[in-house]
Design an enzyme around this catalytic site. Sequence first.
Site: not given
Length: 485
Positions: A78-79, A237
């Site tokens: 992520m991110h 995830d």
Amino acid sequence: MLYVGVDLGTSAVKLLLMEADGTIRNIVSKEYPLFLPHPGWSEQNPEDWLEKTLEGLQELTRGYDSQQIAGIGVGGQMHGLVTLDDQDRPIRPAILWNDGRSEEETRYLNEEVGKKKLSEYTANIAFAGFTAPKILWMKKNEPENFKRIAKIMLPKDYVVYKLTGMFCTDMSDASGMLLMDVKNRCWSQEMIEICGITEQMLPKLCESYEVAGTLRPQMAEKAGLTEKVKVVAGAGDNAAAAVGTGTVGEGRCNISLGTSGTVFISSKNFGVDQYNSIHSFAHADGYYHLMGCMLSAASCNKWWMDEILNTKDYEAEQSKIEHLGENSVFYLPYLMGERSPHNDPKARALFIGMSMDTTRQDMTQAVLEGVAFGLRDSLEAARNLGITVSRTKICGGGARSSLWKKIIANVMNLKVDETESEEGPALGGAMLAAVGCGEYPTVEAAVEKIVKVVRTVEPEPELVEKYERQYRRFREIYPAVKNLY
């Protein structure tokens, strides 16, 4: 029919082939490089993700009838900030979730824009790992690159875009960008303005099980599949892992012991931690979840074993540990800074409490316990919201350790349920693909059919009491050393 789950991790992409009933037919993993150009920076090349995913798809499905491959679901780290120009070329390497360069931008968002406003706009505050601070960093430090931005996306969305040509993301992954109004499941116009971008630069928001599109002809050829294969929007995830462990619906918990560590609690209702020490995100099942994240979990054990002890025999090292709950050595698990609950990118790991009689086993035990104590910090934040959790699922590489699971069960005072498959994110991706292709009417229906608990690690009252005392001591260490960072 067969369904593919893809887990786009920090060190490798893992692919899983699943039958409709959840039977796993094949698993393939393909590594790619991680670049650390400066201390605290972490980058990857998006082209590597696509190349290795396509290689993995070919290997995964070799020997199977390609006509039977119905869908693909991608879960991923992520991110991360992925930026494309107007020719769909990556402008620069992706800035990853564990990159700490945006400390100044994070401070600006939290202190000048203000945590209260950020929470109103997005249900969260700024963390250095989130995407919005990275955009502001790029705007300030790479203005020429910033001007070239045509599309902003997350790592798994780059793969989905290249596979299908559809520019989209899912609600769970988008929640971690600090650009989405999580409560209302739409982009935050206030955050778009703060970051100096436009909504046209952002992907279409979808639910995780929605079909993004089908394989483009050239991608189908490279993957060895047909153009009829559907690709769903996928999930971050942790949300994908939660689906893979059956952590959907109301009040279920999953602990992930991967490179990072998370405590993930699903909910059918939207809620926000008033202290913003844990995240309020949308979930892949169409509802919501709370999540506490520590940046270094199983990676702490890997670092200790590989780099310091110079061994790959993790099991042998752990087999010598006997006196749980009585260790005089403590370890702060902050190798890459920390997110929940401290939000401190400068925090670093340390050992404390060594003496002349300290052993190798004491320090190995301290690493395992330090990660468990760090995870408990997030559980306590959830408990402060009145959430009652009595048991949890567990997944990730660290979950293969029986000793570590025992430590976590007693540090957290939770029953730890082990599922038949430990392939959380990849399995979750395949399950989302099955829902998107109509195999199951809902994510919860897929979970009911596929996820099976095979054993449970029970907490032991005497050990729980010992670890309660140890946890209280652990809680005193970070405040005592914070100013040293």
